[in-house]
Design a protein around this motif. Structure first.
Motif, PDB file in Angstrom:
ATOM      1  N   MET A   1       0.815  -1.121  -0.065  1.00  0.00           N
ATOM      2  CA  MET A   1      -0.020  -0.130  -0.056  1.00  0.00           C
ATOM      3  C   MET A   1       0.828   1.183   0.051  1.00  0.00           C
ATOM      4  O   MET A   1       2.050   1.272   0.962  1.00  0.00           O
ATOM      5  N   LYS A   2       0.674   2.003  -0.837  1.00  0.00           N
ATOM      6  CA  LYS A   2       1.311   3.418  -0.868  1.00  0.00           C
ATOM      7  C   LYS A   2       0.688   4.508   0.243  1.00  0.00           C
ATOM      8  O   LYS A   2      -0.247   4.215   0.728  1.00  0.00           O
ATOM      9  N   LYS A   3       1.616   5.154   0.264  1.00  0.00           N
ATOM     10  CA  LYS A   3       1.447   6.271   1.393  1.00  0.00           C
ATOM     11  C   LYS A   3       0.133   7.382   0.899  1.00  0.00           C
ATOM     12  O   LYS A   3      -0.662   7.461   1.823  1.00  0.00           O
ATOM     13  N   LEU A   4       0.501   7.675  -0.182  1.00  0.00           N
ATOM     14  CA  LEU A   4      -0.343   9.078  -0.439  1.00  0.00           C
ATOM     15  C   LEU A   4      -0.840   8.964  -2.129  1.00  0.00           C
ATOM     16  O   LEU A   4      -0.040   8.764  -2.975  1.00  0.00           O
ATOM     17  N   LEU A   5      -2.135   9.127  -2.451  1.00  0.00           N
ATOM     18  CA  LEU A   5      -2.679   9.474  -3.564  1.00  0.00           C
ATOM     19  C   LEU A   5      -3.023  10.937  -3.774  1.00  0.00           C
ATOM     20  O   LEU A   5      -3.807  11.309  -2.736  1.00  0.00           O
ATOM     21  N   VAL A   6      -2.383  11.511  -4.608  1.00  0.00           N
ATOM     22  CA  VAL A   6      -2.752  13.036  -4.977  1.00  0.00           C
ATOM     23  C   VAL A   6      -3.550  13.029  -6.163  1.00  0.00           C
ATOM     24  O   VAL A   6      -3.340  12.756  -7.316  1.00  0.00           O
ATOM     25  N   LEU A   7      -4.983  13.407  -5.851  1.00  0.00           N
ATOM     26  CA  LEU A   7      -5.990  13.404  -6.917  1.00  0.00           C
ATOM     27  C   LEU A   7      -6.357  14.779  -7.429  1.00  0.00           C
ATOM     28  O   LEU A   7      -7.149  15.293  -6.386  1.00  0.00           O
ATOM     29  N   GLY A   8      -6.259  15.101  -8.680  1.00  0.00           N
ATOM     30  CA  GLY A   8      -6.571  16.354  -8.938  1.00  0.00           C
ATOM     31  C   GLY A   8      -8.144  16.312  -9.710  1.00  0.00           C
ATOM     32  O   GLY A   8      -8.160  15.378 -10.569  1.00  0.00           O
ATOM     33  N   VAL A   9      -8.930  17.068  -9.275  1.00  0.00           N
ATOM     34  CA  VAL A   9     -10.344  16.834  -9.841  1.00  0.00           C
ATOM     35  C   VAL A   9     -10.961  18.063 -10.536  1.00  0.00           C
ATOM     36  O   VAL A   9     -10.653  19.299 -10.113  1.00  0.00           O
ATOM     37  N   GLY A  10     -11.655  18.018 -11.702  1.00  0.00           N
ATOM     38  CA  GLY A  10     -12.018  19.045 -12.445  1.00  0.00           C
ATOM     39  C   GLY A  10     -12.232  18.862 -13.573  1.00  0.00           C
ATOM     40  O   GLY A  10     -12.011  18.011 -14.174  1.00  0.00           O
ATOM     41  N   ASN A  11     -12.881  19.805 -14.268  1.00  0.00           N
ATOM     42  CA  ASN A  11     -13.386  19.850 -15.611  1.00  0.00           C
ATOM     43  C   ASN A  11     -12.325  21.251 -16.493  1.00  0.00           C
ATOM     44  O   ASN A  11     -12.782  22.232 -16.288  1.00  0.00           O
ATOM     45  N   GLU A  32       9.450  13.645 -10.575  1.00  0.00           N
ATOM     46  CA  GLU A  32      11.213  13.336 -10.068  1.00  0.00           C
ATOM     47  C   GLU A  32      11.433  13.659  -8.815  1.00  0.00           C
ATOM     48  O   GLU A  32      12.290  13.071  -8.087  1.00  0.00           O
ATOM     49  N   ASN A  33      10.825  14.803  -8.679  1.00  0.00           N
ATOM     50  CA  ASN A  33      11.092  15.456  -7.150  1.00  0.00           C
ATOM     51  C   ASN A  33      10.682  14.497  -5.884  1.00  0.00           C
ATOM     52  O   ASN A  33      10.680  14.945  -4.906  1.00  0.00           O
ATOM     53  N   TYR A  34       9.552  13.402  -6.418  1.00  0.00           N
ATOM     54  CA  TYR A  34       8.748  12.842  -5.291  1.00  0.00           C
ATOM     55  C   TYR A  34       9.210  11.308  -5.368  1.00  0.00           C
ATOM     56  O   TYR A  34       9.456  10.921  -6.547  1.00  0.00           O
ATOM     57  N   ASP A  35       9.101  10.665  -4.278  1.00  0.00           N
ATOM     58  CA  ASP A  35       9.376   9.157  -4.285  1.00  0.00           C
ATOM     59  C   ASP A  35       8.369   8.363  -4.789  1.00  0.00           C
ATOM     60  O   ASP A  35       7.212   8.443  -3.959  1.00  0.00           O
ATOM     61  N   GLU A  36       8.363   7.898  -6.021  1.00  0.00           N
ATOM     62  CA  GLU A  36       7.286   7.153  -6.558  1.00  0.00           C
ATOM     63  C   GLU A  36       6.724   5.705  -5.918  1.00  0.00           C
ATOM     64  O   GLU A  36       5.636   5.446  -5.889  1.00  0.00           O
ATOM     65  N   THR A  37       7.550   5.453  -4.768  1.00  0.00           N
ATOM     66  CA  THR A  37       7.160   4.146  -3.976  1.00  0.00           C
ATOM     67  C   THR A  37       6.140   4.754  -2.870  1.00  0.00           C
ATOM     68  O   THR A  37       5.572   3.918  -2.365  1.00  0.00           O
ATOM     69  N   LEU A  38       5.970   6.070  -2.663  1.00  0.00           N
ATOM     70  CA  LEU A  38       5.342   6.614  -1.632  1.00  0.00           C
ATOM     71  C   LEU A  38       4.012   7.361  -2.289  1.00  0.00           C
ATOM     72  O   LEU A  38       2.868   7.370  -1.441  1.00  0.00           O
ATOM     73  N   PHE A  52     -13.414   4.289  -6.981  1.00  0.00           N
ATOM     74  CA  PHE A  52     -13.140   4.106  -5.922  1.00  0.00           C
ATOM     75  C   PHE A  52     -12.311   3.023  -5.584  1.00  0.00           C
ATOM     76  O   PHE A  52     -11.708   3.163  -4.392  1.00  0.00           O
ATOM     77  N   PHE A  53     -12.080   2.021  -6.370  1.00  0.00           N
ATOM     78  CA  PHE A  53     -11.380   0.962  -6.087  1.00  0.00           C
ATOM     79  C   PHE A  53      -9.671   1.586  -5.906  1.00  0.00           C
ATOM     80  O   PHE A  53      -9.008   0.929  -5.204  1.00  0.00           O
ATOM     81  N   LEU A  54      -9.447   2.366  -6.382  1.00  0.00           N
ATOM     82  CA  LEU A  54      -7.969   3.239  -6.509  1.00  0.00           C
ATOM     83  C   LEU A  54      -7.883   3.757  -4.940  1.00  0.00           C
ATOM     84  O   LEU A  54      -6.550   3.435  -4.316  1.00  0.00           O
ATOM     85  N   PHE A  55      -8.807   3.965  -4.249  1.00  0.00           N
ATOM     86  CA  PHE A  55      -8.512   4.480  -3.039  1.00  0.00           C
ATOM     87  C   PHE A  55      -7.979   3.338  -2.044  1.00  0.00           C
ATOM     88  O   PHE A  55      -7.512   3.920  -1.158  1.00  0.00           O
ATOM     89  N   GLU A  56      -8.600   2.355  -2.056  1.00  0.00           N
ATOM     90  CA  GLU A  56      -8.194   1.253  -1.155  1.00  0.00           C
ATOM     91  C   GLU A  56      -6.389   1.006  -1.263  1.00  0.00           C
ATOM     92  O   GLU A  56      -6.124   0.233  -0.322  1.00  0.00           O
ATOM     93  N   LYS A  57      -6.029   1.404  -2.148  1.00  0.00           N
ATOM     94  CA  LYS A  57      -4.519   1.158  -2.398  1.00  0.00           C
ATOM     95  C   LYS A  57      -3.491   2.245  -1.522  1.00  0.00           C
ATOM     96  O   LYS A  57      -2.383   2.112  -1.654  1.00  0.00           O
ATOM     97  N   TYR A  58      -4.373   3.243  -1.010  1.00  0.00           N
ATOM     98  CA  TYR A  58      -3.574   4.273  -0.196  1.00  0.00           C
ATOM     99  C   TYR A  58      -3.979   4.550   1.162  1.00  0.00           C
ATOM    100  O   TYR A  58      -5.024   4.176   1.478  1.00  0.00           O
ATOM    101  N   GLU A  59      -2.782   4.866   1.910  1.00  0.00           N
ATOM    102  CA  GLU A  59      -3.159   5.275   3.443  1.00  0.00           C
ATOM    103  C   GLU A  59      -4.005   6.644   3.517  1.00  0.00           C
ATOM    104  O   GLU A  59      -4.660   6.796   4.078  1.00  0.00           O
ATOM    105  N   GLN A  60      -3.408   7.591   2.610  1.00  0.00           N
ATOM    106  CA  GLN A  60      -3.942   9.133   2.533  1.00  0.00           C
ATOM    107  C   GLN A  60      -4.407   9.376   1.117  1.00  0.00           C
ATOM    108  O   GLN A  60      -3.783   9.112   0.385  1.00  0.00           O
ATOM    109  N   LEU A  61      -5.377  10.250   1.155  1.00  0.00           N
ATOM    110  CA  LEU A  61      -5.871  10.746  -0.046  1.00  0.00           C
ATOM    111  C   LEU A  61      -5.897  12.448  -0.240  1.00  0.00           C
ATOM    112  O   LEU A  61      -6.511  12.956   0.792  1.00  0.00           O
ATOM    113  N   LEU A  62      -5.173  12.957  -0.642  1.00  0.00           N
ATOM    114  CA  LEU A  62      -5.125  14.556  -1.007  1.00  0.00           C
ATOM    115  C   LEU A  62      -5.861  14.853  -2.252  1.00  0.00           C
ATOM    116  O   LEU A  62      -5.403  14.685  -3.346  1.00  0.00           O
TER     117      LEU A  62
END
Length: 155
Positions: A1-11, A32-38, A52-62
């Motif tokens: 499980m990865k630590k964080l998903l950053v999700l940009g939302v909008g049209n 490249e400034n971020y650790d892709e394992t996290l 929604f199935f994406l969310f279960e793979k992360y500890e945190q959602l931003l």
């Protein structure tokens, strides 16, 4: 499980409505400034409950999105899930219902990440691929707040 998903939302076809997706595009330029394992950065567009199935793979959602709360356009918000649930007037773009429902569905499947939202008050939502001058001016501050949350969530 990865630590964080950053999700940009909008049209991005609706002017300021695309602020969250524009932010993700900026983060992808400096990925490249971020650790892709996290952390992962995903353009959620005008997502529906289908992701929604994406969310279960992360500890945190931003989530990066617009927030219509009646304040001055360009106002930046940092919200937790409790803020969204307690304040029905706080409208997280057009995606708030989908977002909270998607988190509930992820929980039913076994894991619900902790939610944080960085939002920006839109000036205008209408047909157009560019953000309004007000949001263009506020956008660097929006990115700065999002970066601070990413850094804090990755600790």
């Amino acid at each position: 499980m990865k630590k964080l998903l950053v999700l940009g939302v909008g049209n991005t076809l609706m002017m300021d409505e695309g602020a969250g997706v524009h932010a993700i595009n900026e983060f992808l330029k400096e990925k490249e400034n971020y650790d892709e394992t996290l952390v992962d950065f995903i353009d959620g567009g005008t997502f529906t409950q289908d992701i929604f199935f994406l969310f279960e793979k992360y500890e945190q959602l931003l989530v990066l999105d617009i927030v219509r709360a009646g304040h001055t356009p360009g106002t930046i918000y940092s919200l937790d899930e409790d803020d969204l649930v307690k304040n029905k007037k706080q409208m997280l773009s057009l995606h708030d219902v989908d977002l909270l429902d998607s988190l509930d569905m992820a929980q039913m499947r076994g894991h619900r990440p902790k939610l944080k939202v960085v939002g920006i008050e839109p000036d205008k939502i209408n047909w157009g691929t560019e953000m309004t001058p007000v949001l263009v001016k506020a956008f660097p501050s929006f990115m700065k707040v999002a970066k601070k949350h990413i850094e804090a969530l990755l600790k």
